[in-house]
Design a protein around this motif. Structure first.
Motif, mmCIF file in Angstrom:
data_model
loop_
_atom_site.group_PDB
_atom_site.id
_atom_site.type_symbol
_atom_site.label_atom_id
_atom_site.label_comp_id
_atom_site.label_asym_id
_atom_site.label_seq_id
_atom_site.Cartn_x
_atom_site.Cartn_y
_atom_site.Cartn_z
ATOM 1 N N LYS A 87 51.673 -12.931 3.002
ATOM 2 C CA LYS A 87 51.679 -12.619 1.576
ATOM 3 C C LYS A 87 50.746 -13.530 0.773
ATOM 4 O O LYS A 87 50.601 -13.343 -0.440
ATOM 5 N N LEU A 88 50.132 -14.502 1.417
ATOM 6 C CA LEU A 88 49.234 -15.401 0.707
ATOM 7 C C LEU A 88 48.015 -14.637 0.195
ATOM 8 O O LEU A 88 47.355 -13.924 0.954
ATOM 9 N N THR A 89 47.694 -14.813 -1.068
ATOM 10 C CA THR A 89 46.515 -14.154 -1.626
ATOM 11 C C THR A 89 45.356 -15.124 -1.827
ATOM 12 O O THR A 89 44.281 -14.720 -2.258
ATOM 13 N N TYR A 90 45.571 -16.392 -1.495
ATOM 14 C CA TYR A 90 44.514 -17.388 -1.652
ATOM 15 C C TYR A 90 43.262 -17.027 -0.855
ATOM 16 O O TYR A 90 42.147 -17.173 -1.371
ATOM 17 N N PRO A 91 43.369 -16.545 0.407
ATOM 18 C CA PRO A 91 42.152 -16.170 1.145
ATOM 19 C C PRO A 91 41.350 -15.074 0.449
ATOM 20 O O PRO A 91 40.119 -15.063 0.507
ATOM 21 N N VAL A 92 42.043 -14.142 -0.215
ATOM 22 C CA VAL A 92 41.349 -13.079 -0.949
ATOM 23 C C VAL A 92 40.597 -13.675 -2.136
ATOM 24 O O VAL A 92 39.452 -13.308 -2.422
ATOM 25 N N ALA A 93 41.239 -14.607 -2.829
ATOM 26 C CA ALA A 93 40.593 -15.278 -3.958
ATOM 27 C C ALA A 93 39.335 -16.011 -3.493
ATOM 28 O O ALA A 93 38.277 -15.928 -4.128
ATOM 29 N N ALA A 94 39.439 -16.733 -2.377
ATOM 30 C CA ALA A 94 38.291 -17.475 -1.854
ATOM 31 C C ALA A 94 37.153 -16.531 -1.472
ATOM 32 O O ALA A 94 35.973 -16.832 -1.708
ATOM 33 N N GLY A 127 43.277 -6.585 -3.031
ATOM 34 C CA GLY A 127 43.734 -7.396 -1.913
ATOM 35 C C GLY A 127 45.190 -7.789 -2.040
ATOM 36 O O GLY A 127 45.928 -7.828 -1.049
ATOM 37 N N CYS A 128 45.628 -8.076 -3.287
ATOM 38 C CA CYS A 128 47.040 -8.392 -3.519
ATOM 39 C C CYS A 128 47.917 -7.194 -3.187
ATOM 40 O O CYS A 128 48.939 -7.319 -2.496
ATOM 41 N N LEU A 129 47.536 -6.025 -3.675
ATOM 42 C CA LEU A 129 48.342 -4.826 -3.462
ATOM 43 C C LEU A 129 48.391 -4.442 -1.991
ATOM 44 O O LEU A 129 49.415 -3.941 -1.509
ATOM 45 N N GLU A 130 47.302 -4.688 -1.262
ATOM 46 C CA GLU A 130 47.302 -4.420 0.177
ATOM 47 C C GLU A 130 48.325 -5.282 0.904
ATOM 48 O O GLU A 130 48.833 -4.897 1.964
ATOM 49 N N ARG A 131 48.629 -6.453 0.348
ATOM 50 C CA ARG A 131 49.623 -7.361 0.929
ATOM 51 C C ARG A 131 51.020 -7.114 0.351
ATOM 52 O O ARG A 131 51.927 -7.902 0.576
ATOM 53 N N ASP A 132 51.172 -6.038 -0.405
ATOM 54 C CA ASP A 132 52.437 -5.720 -1.078
ATOM 55 C C ASP A 132 52.846 -6.819 -2.041
ATOM 56 O O ASP A 132 54.035 -7.127 -2.203
ATOM 57 N N VAL A 133 51.853 -7.430 -2.676
ATOM 58 C CA VAL A 133 52.086 -8.438 -3.703
ATOM 59 C C VAL A 133 51.716 -7.818 -5.044
ATOM 60 O O VAL A 133 50.566 -7.423 -5.266
ATOM 61 N N GLY A 134 52.702 -7.684 -5.932
ATOM 62 C CA GLY A 134 52.447 -7.090 -7.231
ATOM 63 C C GLY A 134 51.509 -7.939 -8.066
ATOM 64 O O GLY A 134 51.482 -9.167 -7.950
ATOM 65 N N PHE A 135 50.728 -7.293 -8.926
ATOM 66 C CA PHE A 135 49.702 -7.987 -9.719
ATOM 67 C C PHE A 135 49.720 -7.441 -11.135
ATOM 68 O O PHE A 135 49.636 -6.225 -11.346
ATOM 69 N N LEU A 136 49.836 -8.332 -12.132
ATOM 70 C CA LEU A 136 49.854 -7.909 -13.526
ATOM 71 C C LEU A 136 49.057 -8.903 -14.363
ATOM 72 O O LEU A 136 49.363 -10.091 -14.393
ATOM 73 N N VAL A 137 47.995 -8.415 -15.021
ATOM 74 C CA VAL A 137 47.180 -9.268 -15.879
ATOM 75 C C VAL A 137 47.914 -9.547 -17.189
ATOM 76 O O VAL A 137 48.424 -8.630 -17.835
ATOM 77 N N ARG A 138 47.966 -10.798 -17.569
ATOM 78 C CA ARG A 138 48.534 -11.179 -18.859
ATOM 79 C C ARG A 138 47.455 -11.248 -19.933
ATOM 80 O O ARG A 138 47.607 -10.712 -21.025
ATOM 81 N N ARG A 139 46.368 -11.947 -19.622
ATOM 82 C CA ARG A 139 45.274 -12.028 -20.585
ATOM 83 C C ARG A 139 43.986 -12.433 -19.882
ATOM 84 O O ARG A 139 43.996 -13.054 -18.823
ATOM 85 N N ILE A 140 42.865 -12.061 -20.516
ATOM 86 C CA ILE A 140 41.534 -12.380 -20.008
ATOM 87 C C ILE A 140 40.719 -12.929 -21.177
ATOM 88 O O ILE A 140 40.721 -12.353 -22.265
#
Length: 213
Positions: A87-94, A127-140
């Motif tokens: 479930k780690l998303t750090y590799p996707v971020a890198a 990449g998060c969703l592929e790992r079944d990790v939900g993702f929601l943007v708060r602000r940009i």
């Protein structure tokens, strides 16, 4: 210009443990010699007996150790379980050159990151969703090119480097020890060492390594 994105991750990592304490703040993520992912984080609150019971019951944690105890906060290291590692998303971020600036775990896991483009943000979300990790943007919002941002330093890295410089840590011989500096900044020796190392690396990459002459 890079974007600063604040978002929520719906991840099982540290969820059980976080439910038993006020706040968790992730300080470092790295791997052991055996290749196991390890987190270094501060737990902030009062009920640490209940918190450590929750750590033992947390399926995302293979093992943990208390590194430092201060008033109303403690520093822990945890090695993640095999299931949590997926479930780690750090590799996707890198992979997409996304720099993680801050991770705070309370009722939700909130991340603040430096993102090079909206395209990279979309790829990270996928990449998060592929790992079944939900993702929601708060602000940009756009990053202001302050001196800290120019060299890709976090505020904590800049504080640590300036304090070390002013107190004579880089002099020969040194006029202050790592432990003395850590006590002054109210962090552990291990956390300060990592902060100085990362800060110096960012400075070198953005000065000497960026010099095309």
């Amino acid at each position: 210009m890079s974007l600063i994105v604040e978002f929520e991750l719906e991840t099982p990592i540290l969820r059980t443990a976080a439910s038993a304490i006020e706040t968790l703040r992730i300080d470092e993520l790295y791997r052991t010699e055996a290749g196991e992912p390890k987190l270094l984080f501060w737990a902030m609150g009062e009920e640490f007996t209940a918190f450590e019971r929750a750590l033992r019951a947390d399926d995302s944690i293979a093992r943990f150790a208390e590194l430092e105890s201060l008033a109303e906060r403690r520093l822990y290291s945890v090695v993640l379980s095999e299931e949590a590692t997926t479930k780690l998303t750090y590799p996707v971020a890198a992979e997409h050159d996304i720099g993680i600036l801050d991770i705070v775990v309370t009722e939700t896991t909130v991340v603040r990151a430096r993102v090079p483009s909206r395209k990279a943000l979309r790829a990270y979300r996928e990449g998060c969703l592929e790992r079944d990790v939900g993702f929601l943007v708060r602000r940009i919002y756009q990053e202001h090119r302050t001196e800290t941002a120019q060299y890709d330093l976090t505020a904590h890295q800049r504080e640590a480097l300036l304090t070390a410089l002013e107190r004579g840590y880089f002099e020969v011989p040194r006029t202050v020890t790592l432990s003395e500096l850590a006590a002054e900044l109210d962090i552990s020796d291990q956390a300060l060492s990592a902060r100085l190392r990362r800060g110096q690396t960012n400075l070198l990459w953005n000065t000497l390594a960026d010099d095309s002459s």
